[in-house]
Structure formats: structure tokens, C-alpha cells
Design a protein around this motif. Structure first.
Motif, PDB file in Angstrom:
ATOM      1  N   LEU A 168       3.300  10.037   8.963  1.00  0.00           N
ATOM      2  CA  LEU A 168       3.157   8.489   8.900  1.00  0.00           C
ATOM      3  C   LEU A 168       2.879   7.783   9.262  1.00  0.00           C
ATOM      4  CD1 LEU A 168       6.989   8.858   7.532  1.00  0.00           C
ATOM      5  CD2 LEU A 168       5.448   8.251   6.173  1.00  0.00           C
ATOM      6  N   ALA A 169       2.284   8.277  10.617  1.00  0.00           N
ATOM      7  CA  ALA A 169       2.530   6.956  11.634  1.00  0.00           C
ATOM      8  C   ALA A 169       0.362   6.838  12.012  1.00  0.00           C
ATOM      9  CB  ALA A 169       2.566   7.192  13.199  1.00  0.00           C
ATOM     10  N   ALA A 170       0.126   8.288  11.206  1.00  0.00           N
ATOM     11  CA  ALA A 170      -1.603   8.023  11.457  1.00  0.00           C
ATOM     12  C   ALA A 170      -1.834   7.301  10.149  1.00  0.00           C
ATOM     13  CB  ALA A 170      -1.232   9.805  11.202  1.00  0.00           C
ATOM     14  N   ALA A 171      -1.057   7.418   8.645  1.00  0.00           N
ATOM     15  CA  ALA A 171      -1.264   6.652   7.985  1.00  0.00           C
ATOM     16  C   ALA A 171      -0.606   4.692   8.549  1.00  0.00           C
ATOM     17  CB  ALA A 171      -0.434   6.330   6.740  1.00  0.00           C
ATOM     18  N   GLY A 172      -0.374   4.404   9.398  1.00  0.00           N
ATOM     19  CA  GLY A 172       0.720   2.725  10.035  1.00  0.00           C
ATOM     20  C   GLY A 172       1.593   2.571   9.449  1.00  0.00           C
ATOM     21  N   ALA A 173       1.976   4.120   9.129  1.00  0.00           N
ATOM     22  CA  ALA A 173       3.819   3.806   8.749  1.00  0.00           C
ATOM     23  C   ALA A 173       4.653   4.238   9.166  1.00  0.00           C
ATOM     24  CB  ALA A 173       4.085   3.970   7.091  1.00  0.00           C
ATOM     25  N   SER A 174       5.992   3.862   9.069  1.00  0.00           N
ATOM     26  CA  SER A 174       6.836   4.712  10.031  1.00  0.00           C
ATOM     27  C   SER A 174       7.715   5.189   9.074  1.00  0.00           C
ATOM     28  CB  SER A 174       7.818   4.082  10.499  1.00  0.00           C
ATOM     29  OG  SER A 174       9.035   2.842  10.002  1.00  0.00           O
ATOM     30  N   LEU A 175       9.636   5.652   9.087  1.00  0.00           N
ATOM     31  CA  LEU A 175      10.496   6.249   8.611  1.00  0.00           C
ATOM     32  C   LEU A 175      11.279   5.068   7.977  1.00  0.00           C
ATOM     33  CD1 LEU A 175      11.991   9.357  10.530  1.00  0.00           C
ATOM     34  CD2 LEU A 175      10.958   9.047   8.692  1.00  0.00           C
ATOM     35  N   ARG A 188       1.282  -1.311  -0.342  1.00  0.00           N
ATOM     36  CA  ARG A 188      -0.083   0.260   0.097  1.00  0.00           C
ATOM     37  C   ARG A 188       1.275   1.429  -0.188  1.00  0.00           C
ATOM     38  NH1 ARG A 188      -1.779   2.914   4.017  1.00  0.00           N
ATOM     39  NH2 ARG A 188      -0.884   0.459   6.233  1.00  0.00           N
ATOM     40  N   LEU A 189       0.970   2.034  -1.184  1.00  0.00           N
ATOM     41  CA  LEU A 189       1.504   3.646  -1.285  1.00  0.00           C
ATOM     42  C   LEU A 189       1.355   4.171   0.228  1.00  0.00           C
ATOM     43  CD1 LEU A 189       2.333   3.227  -4.396  1.00  0.00           C
ATOM     44  CD2 LEU A 189       3.803   2.140  -2.330  1.00  0.00           C
ATOM     45  N   GLY A 236       5.444  27.978   1.199  1.00  0.00           N
ATOM     46  CA  GLY A 236       4.708  28.276   1.236  1.00  0.00           C
ATOM     47  C   GLY A 236       4.115  29.168   2.632  1.00  0.00           C
ATOM     48  N   TYR A 237       4.786  28.861   3.438  1.00  0.00           N
ATOM     49  CA  TYR A 237       4.222  29.099   5.167  1.00  0.00           C
ATOM     50  C   TYR A 237       5.373  30.718   5.706  1.00  0.00           C
ATOM     51  CZ  TYR A 237       1.380  25.379   5.439  1.00  0.00           C
ATOM     52  OH  TYR A 237       0.197  24.807   5.521  1.00  0.00           O
ATOM     53  N   ASP A 238       5.086  31.455   5.987  1.00  0.00           N
ATOM     54  CA  ASP A 238       6.030  32.280   6.167  1.00  0.00           C
ATOM     55  C   ASP A 238       7.049  31.870   7.438  1.00  0.00           C
ATOM     56  OD1 ASP A 238       3.973  34.471   5.421  1.00  0.00           O
ATOM     57  OD2 ASP A 238       3.149  35.111   7.638  1.00  0.00           O
ATOM     58  N   ASP A 239       8.157  32.447   6.760  1.00  0.00           N
ATOM     59  CA  ASP A 239       9.873  32.316   7.904  1.00  0.00           C
ATOM     60  C   ASP A 239      10.106  30.428   6.886  1.00  0.00           C
ATOM     61  OD1 ASP A 239       9.651  34.990   8.943  1.00  0.00           O
ATOM     62  OD2 ASP A 239       8.697  33.941  10.316  1.00  0.00           O
ATOM     63  N   GLN A 240       9.170  29.992   5.995  1.00  0.00           N
ATOM     64  CA  GLN A 240      10.079  28.499   6.400  1.00  0.00           C
ATOM     65  C   GLN A 240      10.452  28.517   5.710  1.00  0.00           C
ATOM     66  OE1 GLN A 240       6.069  26.260   3.957  1.00  0.00           O
ATOM     67  NE2 GLN A 240       7.912  24.692   4.571  1.00  0.00           N
ATOM     68  N   LEU A 241      11.897  27.384   6.095  1.00  0.00           N
ATOM     69  CA  LEU A 241      13.611  27.602   4.857  1.00  0.00           C
ATOM     70  C   LEU A 241      13.285  25.912   4.373  1.00  0.00           C
ATOM     71  CD1 LEU A 241      15.307  28.664   7.685  1.00  0.00           C
ATOM     72  CD2 LEU A 241      14.722  29.815   5.660  1.00  0.00           C
ATOM     73  N   VAL A 242      12.275  24.647   5.196  1.00  0.00           N
ATOM     74  CA  VAL A 242      12.631  23.145   4.764  1.00  0.00           C
ATOM     75  C   VAL A 242      11.313  22.956   4.802  1.00  0.00           C
ATOM     76  CG1 VAL A 242      13.682  21.370   5.181  1.00  0.00           C
ATOM     77  CG2 VAL A 242      15.277  23.339   6.088  1.00  0.00           C
ATOM     78  N   GLU A 243      11.110  21.562   3.735  1.00  0.00           N
ATOM     79  CA  GLU A 243       9.796  21.186   3.025  1.00  0.00           C
ATOM     80  C   GLU A 243      10.552  19.101   2.819  1.00  0.00           C
ATOM     81  OE1 GLU A 243       5.747  21.603   1.300  1.00  0.00           O
ATOM     82  OE2 GLU A 243       6.480  23.011   2.309  1.00  0.00           O
ATOM     83  N   ILE A 244       9.843  18.517   3.426  1.00  0.00           N
ATOM     84  CA  ILE A 244      10.091  17.583   3.308  1.00  0.00           C
ATOM     85  C   ILE A 244       9.154  16.401   2.446  1.00  0.00           C
ATOM     86  CG2 ILE A 244      10.883  14.989   3.526  1.00  0.00           C
ATOM     87  CD1 ILE A 244      12.486  16.895   6.232  1.00  0.00           C
ATOM     88  N   GLU A 245       9.263  15.966   1.303  1.00  0.00           N
ATOM     89  CA  GLU A 245       8.133  15.220   0.616  1.00  0.00           C
ATOM     90  C   GLU A 245       8.554  13.524   0.383  1.00  0.00           C
ATOM     91  OE1 GLU A 245       8.085  16.669  -3.676  1.00  0.00           O
ATOM     92  OE2 GLU A 245       6.819  18.692  -3.096  1.00  0.00           O
ATOM     93  N   GLY A 246       7.575  13.036   0.695  1.00  0.00           N
ATOM     94  CA  GLY A 246       8.231  11.568   0.661  1.00  0.00           C
ATOM     95  C   GLY A 246       6.630  10.607   0.400  1.00  0.00           C
ATOM     96  N   VAL A 247       7.526   9.128  -0.329  1.00  0.00           N
ATOM     97  CA  VAL A 247       6.380   8.585  -0.674  1.00  0.00           C
ATOM     98  C   VAL A 247       7.060   6.710   0.229  1.00  0.00           C
ATOM     99  CG1 VAL A 247       5.229   6.956  -2.389  1.00  0.00           C
ATOM    100  CG2 VAL A 247       6.138   9.212  -2.683  1.00  0.00           C
ATOM    101  N   ALA A 248       6.211   6.315   0.765  1.00  0.00           N
ATOM    102  CA  ALA A 248       5.666   5.121   2.092  1.00  0.00           C
ATOM    103  C   ALA A 248       5.140   4.259   1.123  1.00  0.00           C
ATOM    104  CB  ALA A 248       5.548   5.312   3.432  1.00  0.00           C
ATOM    105  N   ALA A 249       5.941   2.787   1.303  1.00  0.00           N
ATOM    106  CA  ALA A 249       4.802   1.772   1.636  1.00  0.00           C
ATOM    107  C   ALA A 249       4.844   1.035   2.200  1.00  0.00           C
ATOM    108  CB  ALA A 249       5.418   0.693   0.038  1.00  0.00           C
ATOM    109  N   VAL A 250       3.965  -0.008   2.586  1.00  0.00           N
ATOM    110  CA  VAL A 250       4.117  -0.804   3.515  1.00  0.00           C
ATOM    111  C   VAL A 250       2.942  -1.851   3.274  1.00  0.00           C
ATOM    112  CG1 VAL A 250       3.556   0.620   5.383  1.00  0.00           C
ATOM    113  CG2 VAL A 250       1.657   0.168   4.560  1.00  0.00           C
ATOM    114  N   ILE A 251       3.435  -3.431   3.997  1.00  0.00           N
ATOM    115  CA  ILE A 251       1.746  -4.111   3.408  1.00  0.00           C
ATOM    116  C   ILE A 251       1.488  -4.954   4.907  1.00  0.00           C
ATOM    117  CG2 ILE A 251       2.420  -6.430   2.959  1.00  0.00           C
ATOM    118  CD1 ILE A 251       5.371  -6.437   1.501  1.00  0.00           C
ATOM    119  N   ASP A 252       0.409  -4.598   3.985  1.00  0.00           N
ATOM    120  CA  ASP A 252      -1.060  -4.489   6.074  1.00  0.00           C
ATOM    121  C   ASP A 252      -0.725  -6.068   5.915  1.00  0.00           C
ATOM    122  OD1 ASP A 252      -1.377  -2.024   6.394  1.00  0.00           O
ATOM    123  OD2 ASP A 252      -2.262  -2.203   4.923  1.00  0.00           O
ATOM    124  N   SER A 253      -1.051  -6.393   7.674  1.00  0.00           N
ATOM    125  CA  SER A 253      -0.357  -8.225   8.057  1.00  0.00           C
ATOM    126  C   SER A 253      -2.562  -7.838   8.171  1.00  0.00           C
ATOM    127  CB  SER A 253       0.335  -8.409   8.647  1.00  0.00           C
ATOM    128  OG  SER A 253      -0.144  -7.408   9.948  1.00  0.00           O
TER     129      SER A 253
END
Length: 136
Positions: free
Chosen positions: A67-74, A30-31, A119-136
């Protein structure tokens, strides 16, 4: 929940890069597509104003929560894109080192980019990501 990620390295490419060059996930995974993790506090204010490392750390922290809300981790992340609002390579490296250290041995394929503004005032960093999990 089993790990779905396979990190791919090639002896034909430089080993200078601090990440795998590619990664895969099996068809049954599951992506999880993450919006850019921003360095925002719970009240919506920007954390660590003026501090690339501090904002990278807060963005990683917020990424962990999403990630935790989606059932995933780093460890389930298959790729990242780190955006840094700077034209100075030093600032990009400062943010990257925080992200790299947070991922540890799970050195997913990553792209590090300097951008004009985020996008936000004073924002310097943003991290996008894609995760993949196999649900048991």
C-alpha cells in the motif's frame, strides 16, 4: 492526501458482523488493486510456519508495504478478502482476528474464506484488497 472511503452500515442488517457491509469511493478516487498479500519474508521463505495468527500478521505487514508503495495505507482500503487454508472455522477466526485488529476502527467490508491450498509452501493465509485514494 484526502481520505476517499465511506464505510456503509445498515440498521436493517445484523450488527454481529465485525465490519461494514459496504463501502464507496468518489469518482475522482484512484483505485489500487492489491495482489494477495502473502506471509513471505524478504528472502522468499514463508513466515510463521504452522501459525495462522503469525501468518496473518506477516500478510498484513506485507500489505502495508505494498500500500505504501502505491501511496496508500490501511485506512485507504475499501474491501478485503482473507483466504485461510483450513476447513476449521477456528483457524479462520484466528486469522480474521489479527486482520480485524490491524484495521482497527476502519472496519472495511471483508470476506473470510476457507480454501484448500494457497500458492506457497507452508502458506496458510493470504489477504487481497482494494484501496482508494484521492491524490492532492
Amino acid at each position: 492526501m484526502g481520505r476517499a472511503i465511506t464505510l456503509i452500515r445498515s440498521s436493517s442488517l445484523s450488527d454481529v458482523a465485525e465490519y461494514a457491509y459496504a463501502s464507496t469511493a468518489p469518482a475522482e478516487a484512484r483505485l489500487v488493486f492489491l495482489a494477495g498479500a502473502c506471509p513471505l519474508n524478504e528472502d522468499g521463505s514463508t513466515a510463521a510456519v504452522g501459525d495462522y495468527a503469525g501468518q496473518a500478521a506477516k500478510a498484513v505487514e506485507n500489505m502495508r508495504v505494498a500500500l505504501a508503495a502505491a501511496g496508500a495505507s490501511l485506512e485507504d482500503v475499501i474491501s478485503t478478502r482473507v483466504l485461510v487454508a483450513s476447513s476449521r472455522q477456528k483457524d479462520l477466526v484466528t486469522a480474521w482476528e489479527v486482520v480485524r485488529d490491524a484495521f482497527g476502527d476502519h472496519d472495511v467490508p471483508s470476506t473470510l474464506m476457507g480454501v484448500t491450498v494457497l500458492g506457497y509452501d507452508d502458506q496458510l493465509v493470504e489477504i487481497e484488497g482494494v484501496a482508494a485514494v484521492i491524490d492532492s
